[in-house]
Design a protein around this motif. Structure first.
Motif, PDB file in Angstrom:
ATOM      1  N   SER A 147      29.659 -32.185  -5.003  1.00 39.72           N
ATOM      2  CA  SER A 147      31.098 -32.448  -4.949  1.00 39.72           C
ATOM      3  C   SER A 147      31.685 -32.423  -6.348  1.00 39.72           C
ATOM      4  N   VAL A 148      32.903 -31.913  -6.444  1.00 45.06           N
ATOM      5  CA  VAL A 148      33.632 -31.917  -7.715  1.00 45.06           C
ATOM      6  C   VAL A 148      35.031 -32.483  -7.468  1.00 45.06           C
ATOM      7  N   MET A 149      35.566 -33.180  -8.474  1.00 41.25           N
ATOM      8  CA  MET A 149      36.879 -33.807  -8.348  1.00 41.25           C
ATOM      9  C   MET A 149      37.847 -33.204  -9.363  1.00 41.25           C
ATOM     10  N   PRO A 150      38.673 -32.246  -8.941  1.00 42.75           N
ATOM     11  CA  PRO A 150      39.652 -31.669  -9.866  1.00 42.75           C
ATOM     12  C   PRO A 150      40.801 -32.640 -10.137  1.00 42.75           C
ATOM     13  N   THR A 151      41.380 -32.509 -11.290  1.00 38.43           N
ATOM     14  CA  THR A 151      42.604 -33.226 -11.610  1.00 38.43           C
ATOM     15  C   THR A 151      43.783 -32.484 -10.989  1.00 38.43           C
ATOM     16  N   ASN A 152      45.017 -32.810 -11.364  1.00 39.80           N
ATOM     17  CA  ASN A 152      46.198 -32.125 -10.845  1.00 39.80           C
ATOM     18  C   ASN A 152      46.164 -30.647 -11.238  1.00 39.80           C
ATOM     19  N   LEU A 153      46.423 -29.782 -10.272  1.00 38.69           N
ATOM     20  CA  LEU A 153      46.287 -28.342 -10.482  1.00 38.69           C
ATOM     21  C   LEU A 153      47.628 -27.628 -10.390  1.00 38.69           C
ATOM     22  N   TYR A 154      47.687 -26.463 -11.010  1.00 39.18           N
ATOM     23  CA  TYR A 154      48.874 -25.611 -10.906  1.00 39.18           C
ATOM     24  C   TYR A 154      48.450 -24.183 -11.201  1.00 39.18           C
ATOM     25  N   GLY A 155      49.311 -23.230 -10.829  1.00 39.90           N
ATOM     26  CA  GLY A 155      49.000 -21.833 -11.108  1.00 39.90           C
ATOM     27  C   GLY A 155      49.467 -20.917  -9.988  1.00 39.90           C
ATOM     28  N   PRO A 156      49.005 -19.662  -9.983  1.00 43.14           N
ATOM     29  CA  PRO A 156      49.428 -18.686  -8.976  1.00 43.14           C
ATOM     30  C   PRO A 156      49.140 -19.170  -7.558  1.00 43.14           C
ATOM     31  N   ASN A 157      50.040 -18.841  -6.642  1.00 44.55           N
ATOM     32  CA  ASN A 157      49.919 -19.192  -5.222  1.00 44.55           C
ATOM     33  C   ASN A 157      50.074 -20.682  -4.949  1.00 44.55           C
ATOM     34  N   ASP A 158      50.756 -21.381  -5.849  1.00 45.00           N
ATOM     35  CA  ASP A 158      51.040 -22.795  -5.626  1.00 45.00           C
ATOM     36  C   ASP A 158      52.101 -22.936  -4.535  1.00 45.00           C
ATOM     37  N   ASN A 159      52.294 -24.169  -4.076  1.00 44.51           N
ATOM     38  CA  ASN A 159      53.297 -24.487  -3.066  1.00 44.51           C
ATOM     39  C   ASN A 159      54.569 -24.955  -3.768  1.00 44.51           C
ATOM     40  N   TYR A 160      55.667 -24.237  -3.550  1.00 46.46           N
ATOM     41  CA  TYR A 160      56.923 -24.554  -4.238  1.00 46.46           C
ATOM     42  C   TYR A 160      57.958 -25.199  -3.321  1.00 46.46           C
ATOM     43  N   ASP A 161      57.530 -25.650  -2.146  1.00 41.42           N
ATOM     44  CA  ASP A 161      58.440 -26.349  -1.257  1.00 41.42           C
ATOM     45  C   ASP A 161      58.887 -27.653  -1.912  1.00 41.42           C
ATOM     46  N   LEU A 162      60.197 -27.896  -1.936  1.00 44.22           N
ATOM     47  CA  LEU A 162      60.716 -29.030  -2.707  1.00 44.22           C
ATOM     48  C   LEU A 162      60.366 -30.378  -2.107  1.00 44.22           C
ATOM     49  N   GLN A 163      60.035 -30.429  -0.816  1.00 44.91           N
ATOM     50  CA  GLN A 163      59.659 -31.708  -0.216  1.00 44.91           C
ATOM     51  C   GLN A 163      58.155 -31.909  -0.173  1.00 44.91           C
ATOM     52  N   ASN A 164      57.394 -30.845   0.016  1.00 46.37           N
ATOM     53  CA  ASN A 164      55.957 -30.988   0.256  1.00 46.37           C
ATOM     54  C   ASN A 164      55.075 -30.635  -0.933  1.00 46.37           C
ATOM     55  N   SER A 165      55.666 -30.198  -2.043  1.00 47.71           N
ATOM     56  CA  SER A 165      54.840 -29.737  -3.163  1.00 47.71           C
ATOM     57  C   SER A 165      54.543 -30.857  -4.150  1.00 47.71           C
ATOM     58  N   HIS A 166      53.668 -30.558  -5.097  1.00 46.15           N
ATOM     59  CA  HIS A 166      53.372 -31.482  -6.191  1.00 46.15           C
ATOM     60  C   HIS A 166      54.446 -31.368  -7.269  1.00 46.15           C
ATOM     61  N   VAL A 167      54.353 -32.268  -8.256  1.00 50.40           N
ATOM     62  CA  VAL A 167      55.455 -32.413  -9.209  1.00 50.40           C
ATOM     63  C   VAL A 167      55.677 -31.155 -10.045  1.00 50.40           C
ATOM     64  N   LEU A 168      54.631 -30.507 -10.534  1.00 53.99           N
ATOM     65  CA  LEU A 168      54.820 -29.385 -11.453  1.00 53.99           C
ATOM     66  C   LEU A 168      55.483 -28.184 -10.773  1.00 53.99           C
ATOM     67  N   PRO A 169      54.988 -27.692  -9.646  1.00 53.27           N
ATOM     68  CA  PRO A 169      55.682 -26.563  -9.009  1.00 53.27           C
ATOM     69  C   PRO A 169      57.085 -26.932  -8.534  1.00 53.27           C
ATOM     70  N   ALA A 170      57.270 -28.174  -8.079  1.00 54.44           N
ATOM     71  CA  ALA A 170      58.605 -28.590  -7.650  1.00 54.44           C
ATOM     72  C   ALA A 170      59.593 -28.525  -8.809  1.00 54.44           C
TER      73      ALA A 170
END
Length: 299
Positions: free
Chosen positions: A147-170
Protein backbone atom coordinates in the motif's frame (compact mmCIF):
# COMPACT_ATOMS: atom_id res chain seq x y z
CA UNK A 1 -6.03 11.28 -13.25
CA UNK A 2 -3.87 8.76 -11.36
CA UNK A 3 -4.59 5.77 -13.56
CA UNK A 4 -3.83 7.68 -16.77
CA UNK A 5 -0.59 9.00 -15.25
CA UNK A 6 0.53 5.47 -14.34
CA UNK A 7 -0.30 4.25 -17.86
CA UNK A 8 1.76 7.12 -19.35
CA UNK A 9 4.68 6.22 -17.07
CA UNK A 10 4.53 2.52 -17.94
CA UNK A 11 4.37 3.23 -21.67
CA UNK A 12 7.36 5.55 -21.36
CA UNK A 13 9.31 2.60 -19.94
CA UNK A 14 8.31 0.37 -22.84
CA UNK A 15 5.54 -1.67 -21.23
CA UNK A 16 2.90 -2.48 -23.84
CA UNK A 17 0.72 -5.20 -22.28
CA UNK A 18 -1.30 -2.79 -20.14
CA UNK A 19 -4.85 -3.85 -19.27
CA UNK A 20 -7.30 -1.12 -18.29
CA UNK A 21 -11.05 -0.63 -18.05
CA UNK A 22 -13.08 2.55 -17.73
CA UNK A 23 -15.82 2.75 -15.11
CA UNK A 24 -18.41 2.50 -17.90
CA UNK A 25 -16.80 -0.73 -19.16
CA UNK A 26 -16.43 -2.42 -15.76
CA UNK A 27 -18.29 -1.53 -12.57
CA UNK A 28 -15.74 -2.37 -9.90
CA UNK A 29 -18.47 -2.40 -7.25
CA UNK A 30 -19.89 -5.60 -8.77
CA UNK A 31 -18.04 -8.59 -7.35
CA UNK A 32 -19.02 -11.08 -10.06
CA UNK A 33 -17.98 -8.71 -12.85
CA UNK A 34 -14.61 -8.02 -11.24
CA UNK A 35 -13.99 -11.74 -10.68
CA UNK A 36 -14.82 -12.47 -14.32
CA UNK A 37 -12.46 -9.72 -15.50
CA UNK A 38 -9.55 -11.14 -13.48
CA UNK A 39 -10.30 -14.70 -14.59
CA UNK A 40 -10.24 -13.65 -18.25
CA UNK A 41 -7.33 -11.21 -18.25
CA UNK A 42 -5.11 -12.82 -15.57
CA UNK A 43 -2.99 -9.71 -14.83
CA UNK A 44 0.41 -10.21 -13.20
CA UNK A 45 0.68 -6.76 -11.58
CA UNK A 46 -2.18 -4.57 -10.38
CA UNK A 47 -2.18 -0.85 -9.59
CA UNK A 48 -5.37 -0.30 -7.61
CA UNK A 49 -5.93 3.41 -8.24
CA UNK A 50 -9.70 3.35 -8.77
CA UNK A 51 -11.81 5.18 -6.18
CA UNK A 52 -14.73 7.52 -5.69
CA UNK A 53 -13.07 10.81 -4.77
CA UNK A 54 -13.97 14.45 -4.16
CA UNK A 55 -13.32 17.54 -2.09
CA UNK A 56 -14.67 18.65 1.29
CA UNK A 57 -18.21 19.29 0.02
CA UNK A 58 -18.61 15.99 -1.82
CA UNK A 59 -17.00 13.96 0.98
CA UNK A 60 -19.30 15.47 3.55
CA UNK A 61 -22.54 15.24 1.54
CA UNK A 62 -22.19 11.83 -0.12
CA UNK A 63 -20.97 10.02 2.99
CA UNK A 64 -22.70 6.70 2.31
CA UNK A 65 -21.55 6.55 -1.32
CA UNK A 66 -17.94 7.39 -0.43
CA UNK A 67 -17.85 4.63 2.17
CA UNK A 68 -19.79 1.95 0.30
CA UNK A 69 -18.36 2.47 -3.19
CA UNK A 70 -14.75 2.54 -2.03
CA UNK A 71 -15.15 -0.46 0.25
CA UNK A 72 -16.67 -2.49 -2.58
CA UNK A 73 -14.08 -1.45 -5.17
CA UNK A 74 -11.07 -2.34 -3.05
CA UNK A 75 -12.54 -5.52 -1.54
CA UNK A 76 -13.58 -6.90 -4.92
CA UNK A 77 -10.23 -6.19 -6.57
CA UNK A 78 -8.06 -7.42 -3.71
CA UNK A 79 -10.05 -10.65 -3.39
CA UNK A 80 -10.02 -11.23 -7.15
CA UNK A 81 -6.27 -10.56 -7.26
CA UNK A 82 -5.77 -13.17 -4.56
CA UNK A 83 -7.97 -15.73 -6.32
CA UNK A 84 -6.17 -15.10 -9.63
CA UNK A 85 -2.72 -15.49 -8.06
CA UNK A 86 -1.64 -11.98 -9.04
CA UNK A 87 2.11 -11.63 -8.54
CA UNK A 88 1.90 -8.20 -6.93
CA UNK A 89 -0.74 -5.58 -6.13
CA UNK A 90 -0.33 -1.96 -5.12
CA UNK A 91 -3.21 -0.27 -3.27
CA UNK A 92 -3.29 3.53 -3.45
CA UNK A 93 -4.75 5.16 -0.37
CA UNK A 94 -4.90 8.81 0.70
CA UNK A 95 -3.33 11.12 3.25
CA UNK A 96 -6.78 11.60 4.81
CA UNK A 97 -6.28 8.25 6.61
CA UNK A 98 -4.35 10.09 9.31
CA UNK A 99 -5.93 11.50 12.48
CA UNK A 100 -6.99 15.14 12.20
CA UNK A 101 -4.59 16.26 14.93
CA UNK A 102 -1.74 13.84 14.24
CA UNK A 103 1.78 15.26 14.71
CA UNK A 104 3.21 16.91 11.60
CA UNK A 105 4.72 15.82 9.33
CA UNK A 106 2.53 12.71 9.13
CA UNK A 107 4.49 9.53 9.81
CA UNK A 108 3.20 6.15 8.69
CA UNK A 109 2.99 4.93 12.30
CA UNK A 110 0.44 7.65 13.16
CA UNK A 111 -2.33 5.56 11.58
CA UNK A 112 -5.20 4.82 14.00
CA UNK A 113 -3.75 6.93 16.81
CA UNK A 114 -6.60 9.48 16.93
CA UNK A 115 -9.90 10.76 15.55
CA UNK A 116 -10.26 11.42 11.83
CA UNK A 117 -11.28 14.70 10.19
CA UNK A 118 -15.13 14.48 10.33
CA UNK A 119 -15.77 15.92 6.86
CA UNK A 120 -13.98 13.08 5.05
CA UNK A 121 -14.25 10.29 7.63
CA UNK A 122 -16.16 7.83 5.37
CA UNK A 123 -13.53 8.05 2.62
CA UNK A 124 -10.72 7.75 5.15
CA UNK A 125 -12.29 4.69 6.78
CA UNK A 126 -12.62 3.01 3.40
CA UNK A 127 -8.96 3.68 2.61
CA UNK A 128 -7.85 2.41 6.02
CA UNK A 129 -9.84 -0.76 5.33
CA UNK A 130 -7.94 -1.16 2.06
CA UNK A 131 -4.61 -0.94 3.86
CA UNK A 132 -5.72 -3.52 6.40
CA UNK A 133 -7.04 -5.82 3.67
CA UNK A 134 -3.63 -5.81 1.99
CA UNK A 135 -1.94 -6.49 5.33
CA UNK A 136 -4.40 -9.31 6.11
CA UNK A 137 -3.98 -11.05 2.74
CA UNK A 138 -0.21 -10.76 3.12
CA UNK A 139 -0.37 -12.22 6.63
CA UNK A 140 -2.82 -15.02 5.92
CA UNK A 141 -1.96 -15.99 2.34
CA UNK A 142 1.53 -14.57 1.75
CA UNK A 143 0.24 -12.25 -0.98
CA UNK A 144 2.68 -9.57 -2.13
CA UNK A 145 0.15 -6.77 -1.68
CA UNK A 146 1.60 -3.36 -0.79
CA UNK A 147 0.00 0.00 0.00
CA UNK A 148 1.09 3.56 -0.71
CA UNK A 149 -0.40 6.80 0.63
CA UNK A 150 -0.20 9.73 -1.82
CA UNK A 151 -0.55 13.29 -0.65
CA UNK A 152 -2.87 15.77 -2.43
CA UNK A 153 -2.57 15.27 -6.19
CA UNK A 154 -3.10 17.39 -9.28
CA UNK A 155 -2.35 17.23 -12.99
CA UNK A 156 -3.81 16.12 -16.34
CA UNK A 157 -7.30 14.56 -16.28
CA UNK A 158 -8.16 16.07 -12.90
CA UNK A 159 -11.76 16.74 -11.88
CA UNK A 160 -12.68 20.41 -12.34
CA UNK A 161 -16.27 20.25 -11.12
CA UNK A 162 -16.70 23.20 -8.76
CA UNK A 163 -18.70 21.24 -6.18
CA UNK A 164 -17.04 17.82 -6.28
CA UNK A 165 -13.39 18.61 -6.99
CA UNK A 166 -10.39 19.19 -4.75
CA UNK A 167 -9.11 22.65 -3.93
CA UNK A 168 -6.38 23.03 -6.58
CA UNK A 169 -8.39 22.15 -9.72
CA UNK A 170 -11.39 24.06 -8.37
CA UNK A 171 -9.26 27.18 -7.97
CA UNK A 172 -7.79 26.82 -11.46
CA UNK A 173 -11.28 26.75 -12.95
CA UNK A 174 -12.55 29.58 -10.72
CA UNK A 175 -9.67 31.90 -11.61
CA UNK A 176 -9.83 31.01 -15.29
CA UNK A 177 -13.55 31.68 -15.57
CA UNK A 178 -13.20 34.89 -13.56
CA UNK A 179 -10.47 36.03 -15.95
CA UNK A 180 -12.47 35.16 -19.06
CA UNK A 181 -15.61 36.85 -17.70
CA UNK A 182 -13.74 39.90 -16.31
CA UNK A 183 -15.06 39.28 -12.81
CA UNK A 184 -13.80 41.61 -10.06
CA UNK A 185 -13.07 38.89 -7.50
CA UNK A 186 -12.89 35.16 -6.80
CA UNK A 187 -14.39 33.64 -3.65
CA UNK A 188 -12.28 31.00 -1.89
CA UNK A 189 -13.57 28.77 0.89
CA UNK A 190 -12.25 29.06 4.44
CA UNK A 191 -9.61 31.29 5.96
CA UNK A 192 -6.68 30.39 3.71
CA UNK A 193 -4.63 29.29 6.72
CA UNK A 194 -4.64 25.46 6.34
CA UNK A 195 -1.41 24.06 4.96
CA UNK A 196 -1.42 21.46 2.22
CA UNK A 197 1.15 19.47 0.25
CA UNK A 198 0.67 18.98 -3.49
CA UNK A 199 2.23 16.33 -5.73
CA UNK A 200 1.97 16.27 -9.52
CA UNK A 201 0.31 13.10 -10.85
CA UNK A 202 3.32 12.34 -13.05
CA UNK A 203 5.57 12.33 -9.99
CA UNK A 204 3.13 10.00 -8.22
CA UNK A 205 3.16 7.64 -11.20
CA UNK A 206 6.95 7.64 -11.18
CA UNK A 207 6.97 6.78 -7.46
CA UNK A 208 4.38 4.03 -7.93
CA UNK A 209 6.38 2.32 -10.68
CA UNK A 210 9.54 2.70 -8.59
CA UNK A 211 7.90 1.04 -5.58
CA UNK A 212 6.28 -1.68 -7.67
CA UNK A 213 9.76 -2.62 -8.83
CA UNK A 214 11.63 -2.18 -5.57
CA UNK A 215 9.37 -2.47 -2.51
CA UNK A 216 7.90 -5.72 -1.17
CA UNK A 217 7.29 -5.16 2.55
CA UNK A 218 4.12 -4.93 4.64
CA UNK A 219 4.28 -1.34 6.03
CA UNK A 220 2.61 1.19 3.75
CA UNK A 221 4.68 4.06 2.32
CA UNK A 222 3.87 7.78 2.13
CA UNK A 223 4.32 9.43 -1.26
CA UNK A 224 4.72 13.20 -1.35
CA UNK A 225 7.11 16.10 -1.67
CA UNK A 226 7.77 16.73 2.02
CA UNK A 227 6.92 20.41 1.40
CA UNK A 228 3.66 22.29 2.01
CA UNK A 229 2.03 25.67 1.40
CA UNK A 230 -0.95 27.55 2.79
CA UNK A 231 -4.18 27.61 0.82
CA UNK A 232 -3.78 31.38 0.61
CA UNK A 233 -0.31 31.00 -0.93
CA UNK A 234 -1.69 28.38 -3.32
CA UNK A 235 -4.52 30.69 -4.36
CA UNK A 236 -2.07 33.52 -5.01
CA UNK A 237 0.14 31.22 -7.12
CA UNK A 238 -2.82 30.01 -9.18
CA UNK A 239 -4.05 33.56 -9.61
CA UNK A 240 -0.63 34.51 -11.00
CA UNK A 241 -0.41 31.41 -13.21
CA UNK A 242 -3.84 32.03 -14.73
CA UNK A 243 -3.26 35.78 -15.05
CA UNK A 244 -6.34 36.87 -13.10
CA UNK A 245 -6.05 40.49 -11.98
CA UNK A 246 -9.01 40.78 -9.59
CA UNK A 247 -9.08 40.24 -5.84
CA UNK A 248 -9.45 37.24 -3.54
CA UNK A 249 -12.36 37.06 -1.11
CA UNK A 250 -12.30 34.48 1.68
CA UNK A 251 -15.62 32.94 2.72
CA UNK A 252 -14.88 32.13 6.35
CA UNK A 253 -18.32 30.57 6.81
CA UNK A 254 -17.04 27.59 4.82
CA UNK A 255 -14.95 24.84 6.47
CA UNK A 256 -11.16 24.77 6.44
CA UNK A 257 -10.84 21.03 6.99
CA UNK A 258 -7.71 19.65 8.64
CA UNK A 259 -5.34 22.45 9.79
CA UNK A 260 -2.29 20.86 8.19
CA UNK A 261 -1.47 17.80 6.12
CA UNK A 262 2.20 17.31 5.38
CA UNK A 263 3.57 13.85 4.72
CA UNK A 264 6.74 12.51 6.26
CA UNK A 265 8.42 10.99 3.20
CA UNK A 266 11.68 9.99 4.87
CA UNK A 267 10.97 6.28 4.27
CA UNK A 268 10.56 6.91 0.53
CA UNK A 269 13.57 9.24 0.38
CA UNK A 270 15.68 6.58 2.08
CA UNK A 271 14.87 4.23 -0.80
CA UNK A 272 16.25 6.78 -3.25
CA UNK A 273 13.12 8.40 -4.71
CA UNK A 274 12.32 12.14 -4.70
CA UNK A 275 9.81 14.26 -6.58
CA UNK A 276 10.98 16.25 -9.61
CA UNK A 277 8.13 18.65 -10.45
CA UNK A 278 7.98 21.70 -8.19
CA UNK A 279 4.63 23.40 -7.57
CA UNK A 280 5.25 26.45 -9.80
CA UNK A 281 6.19 24.29 -12.79
CA UNK A 282 3.36 21.85 -12.04
CA UNK A 283 0.75 24.61 -11.92
CA UNK A 284 1.91 26.00 -15.25
CA UNK A 285 1.76 22.56 -16.87
CA UNK A 286 -1.64 21.84 -15.37
CA UNK A 287 -3.14 25.15 -16.49
CA UNK A 288 -1.89 24.59 -20.03
CA UNK A 289 -3.48 21.13 -19.97
CA UNK A 290 -6.73 22.68 -18.67
CA UNK A 291 -6.73 25.21 -21.53
CA UNK A 292 -6.10 22.47 -24.10
CA UNK A 293 -8.93 20.29 -22.76
CA UNK A 294 -11.30 22.88 -21.28
CA UNK A 295 -14.37 21.75 -23.19
CA UNK A 296 -14.14 18.17 -21.90
CA UNK A 297 -13.12 19.19 -18.37
CA UNK A 298 -16.02 21.58 -17.70
CA UNK A 299 -18.89 19.75 -19.37
Amino acid sequence: MVGSAIVRRLKAEGFDNIITRTSSELDLRQQADVAEFFAQEKPDYVFLAAAKVGGIWANNIYRAEFLYDNLMIEANIIQAAHQSNVEKLMFLGSSCIYPKMAPQPLKEDSLLTGLLEPTNEPYAIAKIAGIKLCEAYRSQYGSNFISVMPTNLYGPNDNYDLQNSHVLPALIRKFHEAKVNSQPYVEVWGTGSPRREFLHADDLADACVFLMKNYNDAPFVNIGTGEDTTIQELAEQIKETVGFEGELRWNTDKPDGTPRKLMDVSRLHAMGWRHRIELKEGLEKTYQDFLANELSYVE
